[in-house]
Design an enzyme around this catalytic site. Sequence first.
Site, PDB file in Angstrom:
ATOM      1  N   SER A 601       0.777  -1.384   0.304  1.00  0.00           N
ATOM      2  CA  SER A 601       0.222   0.067  -0.232  1.00  0.00           C
ATOM      3  C   SER A 601       0.842   1.152  -0.094  1.00  0.00           C
ATOM      4  O   SER A 601       0.656   2.156  -0.854  1.00  0.00           O
ATOM      5  CB  SER A 601      -1.039  -0.296   1.128  1.00  0.00           C
ATOM      6  OG  SER A 601      -2.004  -0.733   1.399  1.00  0.00           O
ATOM      7  N   SER A 725      -3.040  -7.763  -6.379  1.00  0.00           N
ATOM      8  CA  SER A 725      -2.917  -7.027  -5.860  1.00  0.00           C
ATOM      9  C   SER A 725      -3.600  -5.608  -5.345  1.00  0.00           C
ATOM     10  O   SER A 725      -3.637  -5.324  -4.099  1.00  0.00           O
ATOM     11  CB  SER A 725      -1.297  -5.773  -6.286  1.00  0.00           C
ATOM     12  OG  SER A 725      -1.488  -5.394  -7.191  1.00  0.00           O
ATOM     13  N   ASN A 728      -6.227  -7.925  -2.605  1.00  0.00           N
ATOM     14  CA  ASN A 728      -6.088  -8.067  -1.376  1.00  0.00           C
ATOM     15  C   ASN A 728      -4.543  -6.845  -0.493  1.00  0.00           C
ATOM     16  O   ASN A 728      -4.663  -7.092   0.428  1.00  0.00           O
ATOM     17  CB  ASN A 728      -5.307  -9.088  -1.339  1.00  0.00           C
ATOM     18  CG  ASN A 728      -6.523  -9.914  -1.857  1.00  0.00           C
ATOM     19  OD1 ASN A 728      -7.494 -10.380  -1.623  1.00  0.00           O
ATOM     20  ND2 ASN A 728      -6.170 -11.053  -3.137  1.00  0.00           N
ATOM     21  N   TYR A 729      -3.978  -6.348  -1.202  1.00  0.00           N
ATOM     22  CA  TYR A 729      -2.895  -5.771  -0.963  1.00  0.00           C
ATOM     23  C   TYR A 729      -2.826  -4.135  -0.327  1.00  0.00           C
ATOM     24  O   TYR A 729      -2.060  -3.884  -0.194  1.00  0.00           O
ATOM     25  CB  TYR A 729      -1.526  -6.489  -1.315  1.00  0.00           C
ATOM     26  CG  TYR A 729      -1.040  -7.666  -1.244  1.00  0.00           C
ATOM     27  CD1 TYR A 729      -0.674  -7.653  -0.275  1.00  0.00           C
ATOM     28  CD2 TYR A 729      -1.802  -8.484  -1.921  1.00  0.00           C
ATOM     29  CE1 TYR A 729      -0.573  -9.383   0.420  1.00  0.00           C
ATOM     30  CE2 TYR A 729      -1.159  -9.788  -1.729  1.00  0.00           C
ATOM     31  CZ  TYR A 729      -0.282 -10.081  -0.879  1.00  0.00           C
ATOM     32  OH  TYR A 729      -0.451 -11.553   0.256  1.00  0.00           O
ATOM     33  N   LEU A 730      -3.346  -3.773  -1.641  1.00  0.00           N
ATOM     34  CA  LEU A 730      -3.565  -2.312  -1.835  1.00  0.00           C
ATOM     35  C   LEU A 730      -4.960  -1.773  -1.282  1.00  0.00           C
ATOM     36  O   LEU A 730      -5.894  -1.828  -1.933  1.00  0.00           O
ATOM     37  CB  LEU A 730      -3.637  -2.057  -3.193  1.00  0.00           C
ATOM     38  CG  LEU A 730      -2.776  -2.046  -3.875  1.00  0.00           C
ATOM     39  CD1 LEU A 730      -2.512  -2.266  -5.957  1.00  0.00           C
ATOM     40  CD2 LEU A 730      -0.891  -2.158  -3.439  1.00  0.00           C
TER      41      LEU A 730
END
Length: 771
Positions: A601, A725, A728-730
């Site tokens: 992030s 990403s 799930n990640y940002l």
Amino acid sequence: MPEGPRASPGGEGEETEGGKKHGWAEKAAKRQKEKGQERKGEETKKKKREGGKVRHEKPPRFESLKEEPEVEKTEEGERRGGGKGVKEEEGGEPESGGDGGIKEEREGSGLGKSESVESDEKVKVENGLEDEKDTKTKAKGAKPAKRRKAKEENAREEKSKKASEKLEKEGPAQKRKTTEEGDKKKSKKTKTGENEKEKKKKEEEDKWKWWEEEKTEDKVKWKQLEHKGPYFAPLYEPLPDNVKFYYDGKSPMKLSLATEEIATFYAKMLDHEYTTKEIFQNNFFRDWKEEMTEKEQEIIQSLDKCDFKEIHKYFVDKNEARKALPKEEKQKLKEETDKIQEEYGYCILDGHREKIGNFKTEPPGLFRGRGNHPKMGMLKKRIMPEDVIINCSKDSQIPVPPEGHKWKEVRCDNTVTWLASWTENIQNSLKYIMLNPSSKLKGEKDWQKYEVARRLKGVVDKIRSQYRGDWKSREMKTRQRAVALYFIDKLALRAGNEKEEGETADTVGCCSLRVEHIKLYPELDGQEHMVEFDFLGKDSIRYYNKVPVEKPVFKNLKLFMQNKDPGDDLFDRLSTGSLNSYLQDLMPGLSAKVFRTYNASITLQEQLKALTNPEDNVAAKLLAYNRANRAVAVLCNHQRATPKTFEKSMQALQAKIDAKNQQLEEAQAELKRAKADHKAKKDVKSKEAVEKKKKLLEKIKEQLEKLNVQVTDKEENKQIALGTSKLNYLDPRISVAWCKKFGVPIEKIYNKTQREKFAWAIDMADEDFEF
DNA sequence: AGACAGACTTGGAATAATATTT
DNA sequence: AAATATTATTCCAAGTCTGTCT
């Protein structure tokens, strides 16, 4: 051409074994046990691992960390591997400060300068190291066997439990009848005022802004949960008589229903690479044989002699026929699936209608593991209602099992989020039916995940300086933890839990890295202290990376690798469990994966800041966004196989650009002509013509620009997967804020599903949100 | 403290739906 | 309108991590 990122499995054969009929759980357990025995000591880690490696380099890494000041240049940092001062066990004599007592070291001889005390300690340490290694290796070897056994027992117990429960079930069965009646009544009722009522209700609930409600820090996940249970995979439809199976080239052989069904699983996959793999074939054939009648078993002795071609063709044709259906027919089918979705795809959770994620049970088929999976090709059995545990609230309409069937169990556990679950027979693990990402339950958790990552932002500096200090710790355990954490932080590696050997593909994460996975280069490509990583990570995706590390890290790695075999654990004193409990102490809620979220992030935010030009048009801004996204995907090593049509579509795009260029030239020429004309005539008409041409030229230029951006984007994205990403990640609020700030419509970034998932973020983030 | 089961997140490929080109 | 390319959705495997038990 570069190959896809997947591991290419080696082709080792596996033992085959006949066998009588058993219950499923037992069969699986038995097989596991047998395998375990065979495996015991049959091969060292190393041997087994040859083969599995993959090619294909990763693009240059994105640096996630700012340059940090180098460690103090004192010689202490350099103590050579095994050097004194690294204690195996706690409680050694107190040494001064972080690395007190540790003197320099020399490469090579290790003799000479050491003072006697140090040499003594060194011996101690080295012994310790040996011991440790031993214990860990032993433990590892023993564990799987233990686990397998336990599982086996579980499976057996499960069976007898089932049997006894059958009797008990009579009670609940009665209840079910009554609910069935209730259901009928209800459905009648709804039919009357159906449309408007439902629509209204739907709209209202689609907009449930749960994020505006007060959060409950509770173990209780819901107060009310009502649903219809899973939608079961359709039963097997026998092949028509004209579709035949042949054995050994002889006349057609009519298979029993069960045997035929399994044969179709294989036949359907015939043109898939899987079926060329020996492990796959062996696993399939063994499982298939077990389901055959005795007679069939006698005849069908070898998979090679089985001719599935007709069956294969039947399914290919069927598939094509379905595609070629007239559109009314297709419409009809669509309506049917919609109806099923409508009926089974939603639940009521605390008074709100929420979408379910996967409301269907998985159909039977052949297990497709990823990478070099030892169980590929095994038969995945059909899930029956008798396998399924239902979870819902007590006072709700208990879902009705398909006629003539019963649930395995109905329970009301409001501390979990799943609606139904069953045990899958390949790994003997649980599968769940859970809610869609757009639901409150998932969304809230997601939001919370990013909040934890944001909290990490506040303490990450402290943590970093702490692990840097720990590189010089007297304790081996601490050093290993510190180095591992450095990798997790800097390289966004996964934690790397231990896995059961032989049960899954051989993949690793940070804590489970082995000596064979890294190479040390004092100097490489003009840089000092280089570490080359090469291992298969989750999903057998290859991680390949060359990184410069700080000197103490390099020294430590050398130390960790000393006296170890390639197949030994690099961090032999470290487990994800101990790492996480250490992290938990540093910050509540902190675990290894939070670093991935945090670094992903923060990277997006920084990259967006660096790459976005407010003056650009939307297309260029989107390119900037994609590039920022890409930086994260590279960091997280999210790869994909190059799309099959990549080259082709690239060429097409290029052709388009060429054509556009042509147009551009023409337009320029025309403009010139118009201008000349205007100069000569000086009339209004010619002036208008010039304006017109100018506009056209502008338009073409813009289009060309857009095409060029597209090419760049596409080329850069060739082997990188952005989806994971993004999903799930940002932190979605970063993207939302960016969109708002630069006037990019949110739809350009998120499609419908994604907007649903991130509704909370879209609603709450304003343009100056900071991660 | 370590093992383990359970529950939940993360992951790329396969497939379906839609858009674009021919 | 058929063929193709692109994008969205589904699928289900494979991770992480925690609480509980021993």
